[in-house]
Design a protein around this motif. Structure first.
Motif, short mmCIF file in Angstrom:
data_model
loop_
_atom_site.label_atom_id
_atom_site.label_comp_id
_atom_site.label_asym_id
_atom_site.label_seq_id
_atom_site.Cartn_x
_atom_site.Cartn_y
_atom_site.Cartn_z
N GLU A 25 0.76 -1.17 0.05
CA GLU A 25 -0.06 -0.03 -0.10
C GLU A 25 1.01 1.31 -0.03
O GLU A 25 1.84 1.37 1.04
N LEU A 26 0.49 2.03 -0.95
CA LEU A 26 1.31 3.37 -1.02
C LEU A 26 0.74 4.55 -0.45
O LEU A 26 1.74 5.17 0.21
N TYR A 27 -0.17 4.88 -0.87
CA TYR A 27 -0.96 6.14 -0.64
C TYR A 27 -2.36 6.12 -0.81
O TYR A 27 -2.95 5.16 -1.39
N ASP A 28 -3.19 7.02 0.01
CA ASP A 28 -4.72 7.23 -0.40
C ASP A 28 -4.71 8.33 -1.43
O ASP A 28 -3.96 9.17 -1.51
N ALA A 29 -5.49 8.29 -2.26
CA ALA A 29 -5.58 9.24 -3.37
C ALA A 29 -6.92 9.61 -3.90
O ALA A 29 -7.97 8.82 -3.93
N GLN A 43 -4.81 12.82 -7.21
CA GLN A 43 -4.19 13.58 -6.05
C GLN A 43 -3.88 12.87 -4.80
O GLN A 43 -4.89 12.23 -4.34
N VAL A 44 -2.73 12.77 -4.24
CA VAL A 44 -2.39 12.04 -3.25
C VAL A 44 -2.88 12.57 -1.98
O VAL A 44 -2.69 14.08 -1.88
N THR A 45 -3.73 12.14 -1.04
CA THR A 45 -4.25 12.59 0.21
C THR A 45 -3.60 12.38 1.15
O THR A 45 -3.70 12.97 2.38
N PRO A 49 2.99 4.71 5.53
CA PRO A 49 4.60 4.19 5.94
C PRO A 49 4.69 3.22 5.10
O PRO A 49 3.97 2.42 4.65
N GLY A 50 6.19 3.13 4.60
CA GLY A 50 6.62 2.15 3.82
C GLY A 50 7.88 2.61 3.15
O GLY A 50 8.20 3.94 3.31
N LYS A 51 8.54 1.59 2.48
CA LYS A 51 9.76 1.87 1.79
C LYS A 51 9.79 2.86 0.76
O LYS A 51 10.68 3.40 0.33
N ASN A 52 8.45 3.22 0.14
CA ASN A 52 8.34 4.20 -1.05
C ASN A 52 7.72 5.43 -0.40
O ASN A 52 7.42 6.27 -1.29
N SER A 53 7.65 5.66 0.79
CA SER A 53 6.89 6.95 1.28
C SER A 53 7.67 8.20 1.08
O SER A 53 6.80 9.17 0.62
N SER A 54 8.68 8.13 0.81
CA SER A 54 9.75 9.33 0.37
C SER A 54 9.41 9.64 -0.95
O SER A 54 9.81 10.91 -1.47
N LEU A 55 8.63 8.92 -1.72
CA LEU A 55 8.50 9.36 -3.27
C LEU A 55 6.98 9.94 -3.30
O LEU A 55 6.88 10.64 -4.55
#
Length: 78
Positions: A25-29, A43-45, A49-55
């Protein structure tokens, strides 16, 4: 070239989804635009958390290639 077909599980404009890639799971949008074909503008809302959260960043907007991701519709309680 824009495709005119609608996907079976096409996202709906103005609805919110949890976005998953390869089981993570990356993000809610929120879907800002989807007419047909393989792409949706989102649009990211909320960044998860996770290994790709900084992206990703809240408020970030981009076109999402739907074939690569799983989308799970969020309900009001989530």
């Amino acid at each position: 070239m824009k495709h005119k077909h609608i996907l079976k599980n096409a996202p709906e404009k103005d609805k919110s989804y949890r976005i998953e890639y390869k089981g993570e799971e990356l993000y809610d949008a929120k879907v800002l635009d989807y007419e047909s074909g393989c792409w949706a503008k989102v649009q990211v809302t909320s960044v998860l958390p996770g290994k790709n959260s900084s992206l990703y960043k809240e408020g970030q907007e981009f076109d999402l290639k739907l074939a690569y991701y799983k989308l799970y519709e969020l309900t009001e309680s989530e």
